[in-house]
Design a protein around this motif. Sequence first.
Motif, PDB file in Angstrom:
ATOM      1  N   GLU A 165       0.855  -1.183   0.000  1.00  0.00           N
ATOM      2  CA  GLU A 165       0.000   0.000   0.000  1.00  0.00           C
ATOM      3  C   GLU A 165       0.896   1.240   0.000  1.00  0.00           C
ATOM      4  OE1 GLU A 165      -3.333  -0.266   2.956  1.00  0.00           O
ATOM      5  OE2 GLU A 165      -2.354  -2.176   3.455  1.00  0.00           O
TER       6      GLU A 165
ATOM      7  N   ARG B 214     -10.778   9.152   4.265  1.00  0.00           N
ATOM      8  CA  ARG B 214     -10.787   7.770   4.764  1.00  0.00           C
ATOM      9  C   ARG B 214      -9.418   7.115   4.589  1.00  0.00           C
ATOM     10  NH1 ARG B 214     -15.281   4.960   1.376  1.00  0.00           N
ATOM     11  NH2 ARG B 214     -14.221   6.262  -0.198  1.00  0.00           N
ATOM     12  N   TYR B 215      -8.699   7.509   3.536  1.00  0.00           N
ATOM     13  CA  TYR B 215      -7.393   6.917   3.300  1.00  0.00           C
ATOM     14  C   TYR B 215      -6.344   7.546   4.216  1.00  0.00           C
ATOM     15  CZ  TYR B 215     -10.117   5.564  -0.760  1.00  0.00           C
ATOM     16  OH  TYR B 215     -11.109   5.095  -1.576  1.00  0.00           O
TER      17      TYR B 215
ATOM     18  N   ARG C 265      -6.826   5.688   7.329  1.00  0.00           N
ATOM     19  CA  ARG C 265      -6.188   4.364   7.261  1.00  0.00           C
ATOM     20  C   ARG C 265      -4.687   4.495   7.532  1.00  0.00           C
ATOM     21  NH1 ARG C 265      -7.050  -0.788   5.827  1.00  0.00           N
ATOM     22  NH2 ARG C 265      -5.455  -1.954   4.699  1.00  0.00           N
ATOM     23  N   GLN C 266      -4.055   5.499   6.962  1.00  0.00           N
ATOM     24  CA  GLN C 266      -2.631   5.690   7.218  1.00  0.00           C
ATOM     25  C   GLN C 266      -2.373   6.022   8.684  1.00  0.00           C
ATOM     26  OE1 GLN C 266      -0.614   9.047   5.422  1.00  0.00           O
ATOM     27  NE2 GLN C 266       1.321   7.929   5.326  1.00  0.00           N
TER      28      GLN C 266
ATOM     29  N   ALA D  32      -4.118   5.062  11.200  1.00  0.00           N
ATOM     30  CA  ALA D  32      -4.300   3.828  11.955  1.00  0.00           C
ATOM     31  C   ALA D  32      -3.048   2.956  11.865  1.00  0.00           C
ATOM     32  CB  ALA D  32      -5.527   3.069  11.451  1.00  0.00           C
ATOM     33  N   TYR D  33      -2.418   2.927  10.690  1.00  0.00           N
ATOM     34  CA  TYR D  33      -1.149   2.210  10.573  1.00  0.00           C
ATOM     35  C   TYR D  33      -0.084   2.862  11.461  1.00  0.00           C
ATOM     36  CZ  TYR D  33      -2.062  -1.070   6.736  1.00  0.00           C
ATOM     37  OH  TYR D  33      -2.509  -2.122   5.982  1.00  0.00           O
TER      38      TYR D  33
ATOM     39  N   LEU E 146     -11.777  -7.042   3.872  1.00  0.00           N
ATOM     40  CA  LEU E 146     -11.929  -5.747   3.207  1.00  0.00           C
ATOM     41  C   LEU E 146     -11.974  -5.926   1.696  1.00  0.00           C
ATOM     42  CD1 LEU E 146      -9.181  -3.727   5.126  1.00  0.00           C
ATOM     43  CD2 LEU E 146     -11.628  -3.685   5.568  1.00  0.00           C
TER      44      LEU E 146
ATOM     45  N   GLN F 267      -7.459  -8.836   6.970  1.00  0.00           N
ATOM     46  CA  GLN F 267      -6.564  -8.082   7.832  1.00  0.00           C
ATOM     47  C   GLN F 267      -6.982  -8.187   9.288  1.00  0.00           C
ATOM     48  OE1 GLN F 267      -6.130  -3.886   6.840  1.00  0.00           O
ATOM     49  NE2 GLN F 267      -4.086  -3.899   7.710  1.00  0.00           N
TER      50      GLN F 267
ATOM     51  N   GLN G  41      -6.166  -2.757  12.345  1.00  0.00           N
ATOM     52  CA  GLN G  41      -5.182  -2.438  11.320  1.00  0.00           C
ATOM     53  C   GLN G  41      -3.892  -3.216  11.540  1.00  0.00           C
ATOM     54  OE1 GLN G  41      -6.577   0.301   9.491  1.00  0.00           O
ATOM     55  NE2 GLN G  41      -5.015   0.668   7.998  1.00  0.00           N
TER      56      GLN G  41
END
Length: 218
Positions: free
Chosen positions: A4, A53-54, A57-58, A60-61, A141, A203, A207
């Motif tokens: 990703e 949202r992306y 996601r980052q 959360a990583y 997902l 996943q 995350q």
Amino acid sequence: MVVELFTSQGCSSCPPAEALLGELASRDDVIALEFHVDYWDYIGWADPFADPRYTARQRAYGRALDQRYIYTPQMVIDGAVHVIGSREAAVEARIEAARMRRELAREAGEVPRLALTPAEGGALTVTLDGPAPGGAAYELLAVGFDGAHETQVRRGENAGRQLTNRHVVRAMEVLARWSGGPLSLEIPAGRMAGDGGCAVLLQQAGQGRIAAARMVRF
């Protein structure tokens, strides 16, 4: 394995990583996904593919991988490790390490059986079975992505450049929660945005590590 890339058309250091992601996208052994974040938009160029949202996601990583900060261009491999996305040798080394981890897990019977196949009318069928690795809870997902885009950037750090982006993520949703055992479901035709294909990722919740993944190109 899944790579990703978190990137932005407003980031001057991102085009080399996007070019590398484009090379990875042509390989059969890698599921390459390009997530465009929105926190560079304030500089002067609103990335047409950015989505909060992306960015979430980052972030959360960042928490899961114990990062002090998030950055672009960042590549995350199999949800387990991250690396500066323009450093080709480092990216390849982490892909190879992930491949070895996946192979050892497969030999130990710890890789769930995940399949993604085209069905009638353009739908996709997802089947999943096996024990949940580590006895953990997982999320299934679905990620829809485009094939390729050419963008003439007129403002911001990349003003005057024509950027090429491949496998740009356009949709992402949780299909199901899973803790082991058989599961079968269908993704109806047209449900996932994106003209390039659809990837399904298993996943760990929170995350965590990606235990299995499959992709269908359109």
